[in-house]
Design an enzyme around this catalytic site. Structure first.
Site, PDB file in Angstrom:
ATOM      1  N   GLU A 139       7.946   2.542  -5.981  1.00 48.71           N
ATOM      2  CA  GLU A 139       8.074   2.022  -4.611  1.00 48.71           C
ATOM      3  C   GLU A 139       8.122   3.164  -3.601  1.00 48.71           C
ATOM      4  O   GLU A 139       8.725   4.207  -3.872  1.00 48.71           O
ATOM      5  CB  GLU A 139       9.408   1.279  -4.479  1.00 48.71           C
ATOM      6  CG  GLU A 139       9.509   0.057  -5.347  1.00 48.71           C
ATOM      7  CD  GLU A 139       9.417  -1.196  -4.522  1.00 48.71           C
ATOM      8  OE1 GLU A 139       8.720  -1.205  -3.492  1.00 48.71           O
ATOM      9  OE2 GLU A 139      10.074  -2.160  -4.917  1.00 48.71           O
ATOM     10  N   LYS A 177      16.794   2.768   1.891  1.00 48.42           N
ATOM     11  CA  LYS A 177      17.490   2.526   3.159  1.00 48.42           C
ATOM     12  C   LYS A 177      18.617   1.537   2.883  1.00 48.42           C
ATOM     13  O   LYS A 177      18.506   0.342   3.159  1.00 48.42           O
ATOM     14  CB  LYS A 177      16.477   1.921   4.147  1.00 48.42           C
ATOM     15  CG  LYS A 177      16.719   2.259   5.586  1.00 48.42           C
ATOM     16  CD  LYS A 177      15.863   1.414   6.507  1.00 48.42           C
ATOM     17  CE  LYS A 177      14.430   1.801   6.584  1.00 48.42           C
ATOM     18  NZ  LYS A 177      13.645   0.923   7.487  1.00 48.42           N
ATOM     19  N   ASP A 195      14.123  -1.283   1.183  1.00 44.23           N
ATOM     20  CA  ASP A 195      14.750  -1.547   2.482  1.00 44.23           C
ATOM     21  C   ASP A 195      15.705  -2.734   2.308  1.00 44.23           C
ATOM     22  O   ASP A 195      16.832  -2.560   1.862  1.00 44.23           O
ATOM     23  CB  ASP A 195      13.614  -1.802   3.488  1.00 44.23           C
ATOM     24  CG  ASP A 195      14.078  -2.043   4.904  1.00 44.23           C
ATOM     25  OD1 ASP A 195      15.175  -1.591   5.264  1.00 44.23           O
ATOM     26  OD2 ASP A 195      13.347  -2.691   5.671  1.00 44.23           O
ATOM     27  N   LYS A 216       0.815  -1.196   0.000  1.00 47.26           N
ATOM     28  CA  LYS A 216       0.000   0.000   0.000  1.00 47.26           C
ATOM     29  C   LYS A 216       0.858   1.260   0.000  1.00 47.26           C
ATOM     30  O   LYS A 216       0.400   2.332  -0.360  1.00 47.26           O
ATOM     31  CB  LYS A 216      -0.885   0.020   1.262  1.00 47.26           C
ATOM     32  CG  LYS A 216      -1.832  -1.112   1.427  1.00 47.26           C
ATOM     33  CD  LYS A 216      -2.616  -0.893   2.742  1.00 47.26           C
ATOM     34  CE  LYS A 216      -3.364  -2.128   3.146  1.00 47.26           C
ATOM     35  NZ  LYS A 216      -4.003  -1.928   4.483  1.00 47.26           N
ATOM     36  N   GLY A 217       2.095   1.130   0.450  1.00 46.53           N
ATOM     37  CA  GLY A 217       2.906   2.300   0.782  1.00 46.53           C
ATOM     38  C   GLY A 217       3.112   3.330  -0.300  1.00 46.53           C
ATOM     39  O   GLY A 217       3.358   4.498  -0.020  1.00 46.53           O
ATOM     40  N   ASP A 248       3.602   3.177   6.672  1.00 45.30           N
ATOM     41  CA  ASP A 248       2.891   2.904   7.928  1.00 45.30           C
ATOM     42  C   ASP A 248       3.765   2.226   8.974  1.00 45.30           C
ATOM     43  O   ASP A 248       4.806   1.643   8.661  1.00 45.30           O
ATOM     44  CB  ASP A 248       1.699   1.986   7.666  1.00 45.30           C
ATOM     45  CG  ASP A 248       2.143   0.539   7.431  1.00 45.30           C
ATOM     46  OD1 ASP A 248       2.989   0.316   6.550  1.00 45.30           O
ATOM     47  OD2 ASP A 248       1.665  -0.361   8.141  1.00 45.30           O
ATOM     48  N   PHE A 269      13.142   3.166  11.354  1.00 42.14           N
ATOM     49  CA  PHE A 269      11.826   2.907  10.779  1.00 42.14           C
ATOM     50  C   PHE A 269      11.145   4.247  10.525  1.00 42.14           C
ATOM     51  O   PHE A 269      11.096   5.101  11.401  1.00 42.14           O
ATOM     52  CB  PHE A 269      10.986   2.037  11.708  1.00 42.14           C
ATOM     53  CG  PHE A 269       9.891   1.338  10.981  1.00 42.14           C
ATOM     54  CD1 PHE A 269      10.144   0.195  10.244  1.00 42.14           C
ATOM     55  CD2 PHE A 269       8.603   1.848  10.990  1.00 42.14           C
ATOM     56  CE1 PHE A 269       9.141  -0.441   9.540  1.00 42.14           C
ATOM     57  CE2 PHE A 269       7.592   1.218  10.288  1.00 42.14           C
ATOM     58  CZ  PHE A 269       7.857   0.071   9.565  1.00 42.14           C
TER      59      PHE A 269
HETATM   60  P1  IMP Z   1      11.943  -4.597   1.586  1.00 38.27           P
HETATM   61  O1  IMP Z   1      11.399  -5.812   0.911  1.00 38.27           O
HETATM   62  O2  IMP Z   1      12.649  -4.948   2.874  1.00 38.27           O
HETATM   63  O3  IMP Z   1      12.818  -3.744   0.687  1.00 38.27           O
HETATM   64  O4  IMP Z   1      10.747  -3.699   2.086  1.00 38.27           O
HETATM   65  C1  IMP Z   1       9.592  -3.626   1.413  1.00 38.27           C
HETATM   66  C2  IMP Z   1       8.468  -3.031   2.183  1.00 38.27           C
HETATM   67  O5  IMP Z   1       8.652  -3.001   3.602  1.00 38.27           O
HETATM   68  C3  IMP Z   1       8.253  -1.590   1.788  1.00 38.27           C
HETATM   69  O6  IMP Z   1       7.540  -1.467   0.579  1.00 38.27           O
HETATM   70  C4  IMP Z   1       7.498  -1.072   2.984  1.00 38.27           C
HETATM   71  O7  IMP Z   1       6.111  -1.351   2.839  1.00 38.27           O
HETATM   72  C5  IMP Z   1       8.069  -1.852   4.150  1.00 38.27           C
HETATM   73  N1  IMP Z   1       9.083  -1.052   4.854  1.00 38.27           N
HETATM   74  C6  IMP Z   1      10.410  -1.199   4.871  1.00 38.27           C
HETATM   75  N2  IMP Z   1      11.015  -0.281   5.622  1.00 38.27           N
HETATM   76  C7  IMP Z   1      10.016   0.504   6.104  1.00 38.27           C
HETATM   77  C8  IMP Z   1       9.996   1.683   6.952  1.00 38.27           C
HETATM   78  O8  IMP Z   1      11.015   2.200   7.420  1.00 38.27           O
HETATM   79  N3  IMP Z   1       8.757   2.194   7.191  1.00 38.27           N
HETATM   80  C9  IMP Z   1       7.609   1.674   6.703  1.00 38.27           C
HETATM   81  N4  IMP Z   1       7.585   0.590   5.905  1.00 38.27           N
HETATM   82  C10 IMP Z   1       8.790   0.014   5.608  1.00 38.27           C
END
Ligand code: IMP
Length: 177
Positions: free
Chosen positions: A99, A131, A103, A43-44, A159, A152
């Site tokens: 995106e 990040k 992260d 959703k982000g 969210d 975070f």
């Molecule tokens: P990844 O697969 O670890 O790169 O992260 C993917 C998803 O994790 C992102 O699309 C976000 O929805 C969530 N996410 C990662 N880090 C954060 C943060 O710092 N705040 C909020 N959501 C996060």
């Protein structure tokens, strides 16, 4: 009653808008006349995508994909699944994945693999925030917005346990309640 974490301001809405505008200029330069499909990862990314396309004054299409991502709290469930797929065909189309944050990179890597199998004409990534300190798999971010520390963050669509998506600025969660 849910706990009230302490939030500290990281990026103001003006800084975010300036970044969105900069990214839109780069995207416009590369996609003008190509009728791309912009795919928001739910959703982000919904707020970012909505603002981004307001600066893109040429024909394009919008799609959403929803993946299983973080559960409650901050750690990723590790396993990624498509919860809601695409309505349009991406074969032969110019596809830009939009995106909220990269992260660990696992979600982006998954979505690039998933979409790549559908044989788009091109496939790139635009991320509002990045990040890099938490990366577990390399991701090439073609349109890169703001680098964030290993904290975070919430607001502007992001969210914490479904809270704070509606904040217009981006904050760091200082203590997780
Ligand atoms: P990844 O697969 O670890 O790169 O992260 C993917 C998803 O994790 C992102 O699309 C976000 O929805 C969530 N996410 C990662 N880090 C954060 C943060 O710092 N705040 C909020 N959501 C996060």
């Amino acid at each position: 009653m849910s706990s009230q974490p302490k939030l500290s301001l990281l990026f103001t809405k003006d800084e975010i808008q300036a970044t969105v505008k900069k990214l839109a200029a780069e995207i416009r330069r590369d996609y003008l006349g190509k009728q791309p499909i912009l795919i928001g990862v739910l959703k982000g990314s919904f707020m970012f995508l909505a603002d981004l396309i307001r600066f893109l004054d040429f024909p394009l299409e919008v799609e959403f994909i929803r993946l299983s991502s973080y559960g409650r709290g901050r750690e990723s469930a590790g396993k990624i699944k498509v919860v809601q797929g695409l309505q349009s065909k991406v074969k032969g189309r110019h596809v830009l994945v939009v995106e909220d944050i990269v992260d660990t990179g696992l979600t982006s890597a998954f979505v690039l693999d998933y979409l790549g199998k559908k044989k788009p004409a091109s496939l790139k990534v635009c991320a509002l925030t990045d990040k890099p300190s938490r990366r577990q798999t390399p991701v090439n971010i073609d349109y890169h917005g703001l680098t964030v520390p290993d904290k975070f963050i919430v607001g502007y669509g992001l969210d914490w346990d479904e809270r704070f998506r509606n904040l217009p600025d981006i904050y760091v969660v200082e203590n997780e309640g």
